[in-house]
Design an enzyme around this catalytic site. Structure first.
Site, PDB file in Angstrom:
ATOM      1  N   GLY A 126       0.787  -1.292  -0.056  1.00  0.00           N
ATOM      2  CA  GLY A 126       0.129   0.028  -0.039  1.00  0.00           C
ATOM      3  C   GLY A 126       1.014   1.278   0.253  1.00  0.00           C
ATOM      4  CG  HIS A 127       4.325   1.778  -2.416  1.00  0.00           C
ATOM      5  ND1 HIS A 127       3.647   0.864  -3.341  1.00  0.00           N
ATOM      6  CD2 HIS A 127       5.251   2.374  -3.483  1.00  0.00           C
ATOM      7  CE1 HIS A 127       3.879   0.948  -4.479  1.00  0.00           C
ATOM      8  NE2 HIS A 127       5.097   1.784  -4.757  1.00  0.00           N
ATOM      9  CG  LEU A 152      -3.825   8.955   4.333  1.00  0.00           C
ATOM     10  CD1 LEU A 152      -3.431  10.340   3.916  1.00  0.00           C
ATOM     11  CD2 LEU A 152      -5.110   8.962   4.973  1.00  0.00           C
ATOM     12  CE1 TYR A 164     -10.925  -1.238   6.351  1.00  0.00           C
ATOM     13  CE2 TYR A 164     -11.111  -0.195   8.342  1.00  0.00           C
ATOM     14  CZ  TYR A 164     -10.498  -0.369   7.161  1.00  0.00           C
ATOM     15  OH  TYR A 164      -9.288   0.353   7.260  1.00  0.00           O
ATOM     16  N   PRO A 219      -4.610   3.085  14.173  1.00  0.00           N
ATOM     17  CG  PRO A 219      -4.436   3.750  11.763  1.00  0.00           C
ATOM     18  CD  PRO A 219      -4.408   2.503  12.744  1.00  0.00           C
ATOM     19  CB  THR A 220      -7.374   8.263  15.610  1.00  0.00           C
ATOM     20  OG1 THR A 220      -8.884   8.827  15.769  1.00  0.00           O
ATOM     21  CG2 THR A 220      -6.553   9.287  15.119  1.00  0.00           C
ATOM     22  CG  LEU A 248      -4.581   7.999  10.047  1.00  0.00           C
ATOM     23  CD1 LEU A 248      -4.027   6.745   9.177  1.00  0.00           C
ATOM     24  CD2 LEU A 248      -3.885   8.503  10.948  1.00  0.00           C
ATOM     25  CG  HIS A 291     -11.737   8.036   5.503  1.00  0.00           C
ATOM     26  ND1 HIS A 291     -10.519   7.452   4.934  1.00  0.00           N
ATOM     27  CD2 HIS A 291     -12.464   6.908   6.069  1.00  0.00           C
ATOM     28  CE1 HIS A 291     -10.768   6.072   5.300  1.00  0.00           C
ATOM     29  NE2 HIS A 291     -11.849   5.907   6.053  1.00  0.00           N
ATOM     30  CD1 TRP A 308     -24.786  12.108   3.785  1.00  0.00           C
ATOM     31  CD2 TRP A 308     -24.672  10.109   4.366  1.00  0.00           C
ATOM     32  NE1 TRP A 308     -25.304  11.647   2.812  1.00  0.00           N
ATOM     33  CE2 TRP A 308     -25.118  10.311   2.942  1.00  0.00           C
ATOM     34  CE3 TRP A 308     -24.403   8.979   4.971  1.00  0.00           C
ATOM     35  CZ2 TRP A 308     -25.237   8.745   2.547  1.00  0.00           C
ATOM     36  CZ3 TRP A 308     -24.641   7.902   4.483  1.00  0.00           C
ATOM     37  CH2 TRP A 308     -25.101   7.752   3.041  1.00  0.00           C
TER      38      TRP A 308
END
Length: 393
Positions: free
Chosen positions: A16-17, A20, A142, A169-170, A172, A185, A246
């Site tokens: 996944g480089h 994000l 997920y 992680p929270t 991001l 997101h 939303w």
């Protein structure tokens, strides 16, 4: 148990480089002098393809692995693609973790998400609240996939003496964020909506066209008619000087700058071992059925079954990564609007789901391991908008 120190010549595979976090981890390692990095785009390597992943590991033989690849999205995407979210992520994790083990990878870092925690977990959420009550329905698939991933790491460590660390992680945000309206997101989606609503009000169709050419919406790009553009943007709550988001705006969220997350990840990768997390300095070789030459017996382990008898039950070995600070979605919208220079109105559609009402994590374990965040939300929002505008050039 391996207490493996990664030297500058070690081959590190970052799955996944281009994403994000993965891209930020890649850059962080480069800055630290780690140049033997390996990455593959999704087109080059489909991580859901077990045969292809095995072939990749056969050829590359990495010393360490960072699993930052995932199938991700916001509330809308999680609601629409429930089967994809659990199946795609489970395939990615099973393939990469199992092949890492089969090929003797010495250190693995697995990236999850704080959505693993129960919907009504006590706040701030400590690692120990995992699996104590039901999950938030809108991202249940997920979350279950990510729980399985961290449990894979934990279980491999306990059974085989591997050194696989899971970080959670929270929310991001940062460079290379996903601004596609269909599956992004909350922060990048909000920022782009506010920006486009401003451009509509200003009648700046040239910039709108540039934006849509870069990131088409449902196949509509900058060459479409103004009416077609306005119609498709309206589906996502984007109007002339007005944005509809939303939910109620009342949920509280914690946000972490992606380059901070990368720094925390690399800190853990280079400096933290499983033995550090569970609070013992060194395992006796008997725990993992080590042979006389010091190698791990991959068929037998006194730790089999998820516990080492001498230490009692071991669980929740993952590490929360965040700031320990939060703000409401409404307050975030005000901050984004001010940063973008938007003078219109931001409305909230309370008929749409809010998701979890609060998701603040406890970062005491992370701090005890020697890392604290640097970028505060006000500076981060400005940095993200600067990056987004630059991406349109």
């Amino acid at each position: 148990m391996y207490d493996y120190q990664i030297d500058k010549n070690a081959k590190i595979y970052i799955a996944g480089h281009h994403g994000l976090v993965g891209s930020a981890i890649w850059n962080n390692l480069k800055k630290r002098g780690y140049n033997n990095l390996v990455g593959r785009s999704h087109r080059e390597l489909d991580l859901t393809d077990q045969v292809a992943v095995k072939q990749f590991f056969d050829e590359e033989r990495p010393d360490a692995v960072v699993l930052a690849a995932a199938f991700v999205g916001g509330i809308m995407a999680n609601s629409l693609y429930r089967a994809d979210f659990i199946m795609m992520n489970m395939k990615i994790q099973c393939n990469v973790i199992s092949e890492s083990y089969a090929h003797g990878v010495k250190k693995l870092l697995f990236l999850g998400s704080t959505c693993i925690y129960p919907k009504n977990a006590p706040q701030p959420m400590k690692e120990d609240c995992l699996l104590t009550s039901p999950l938030e329905y809108t991202n249940e698939e997920y979350a279950i996939a990510k729980i399985a991933g961290l449990k894979m790491c934990e279980s491999y460590n306990l059974q085989y003496g591997t050194n696989y660390i899971a970080v959670m992680p929270t929310n991001l945000y940062g460079p290379n964020d996903n601004f596609h309206l269909e599956n992004s997101h909350v922060m990048p989606a909000m920022m782009r909506k506010v920006y486009l609503a401003r451009l509509i009000h200003e009648g700046d169709w040239q910039k709108i066209a540039i934006d849509l050419n870069k990131r088409p919406v449902e196949g509509i790009d900058g060459s479409a008619s103004h009416d077609d553009i306005l119609n498709v943007l309206a589906k996502y709550g984007i109007y002339d000087n007005r944005v509809v988001l939303w939910g109620t705006g009342t949920p509280l969220r914690e946000f972490l700058w992606s380059e901070d997350m990368a720094d925390a990840s690399v800190h853990v990768l280079l400096n933290v071992n499983f033995s550090d997390i569970i609070g013992i300095e060194k395992y006796s070789s008997v725990h993992f059925g080590a042979s006389t030459d010091g190698t791990v017996d991959r068929n037998h382990s006194a730790g089999r079954g998820g516990a080492i008898p001498q230490l009692g039950e071991i669980r929740n070995c993952h590490i929360n990564v965040g700031t320990g600070k939060e703000l409401t979605i409404h307050r975030l919208s005000e901050l984004v609007a001010k940063t973008v220079g938007f003078t219109g109105t931001v409305e909230f559609d309370a008929t749409k789901p809010d998701g979890t009402m609060r998701k603040l994590i406890d970062v005491e374990k992370l701090h005890s391991l020697g890392w604290t965040h640097r970028v505060e939300i006000e500076d981060g929002v400005q940095k993200l908008f600067d990056w987004y505008r630059e991406s349109l050039r």
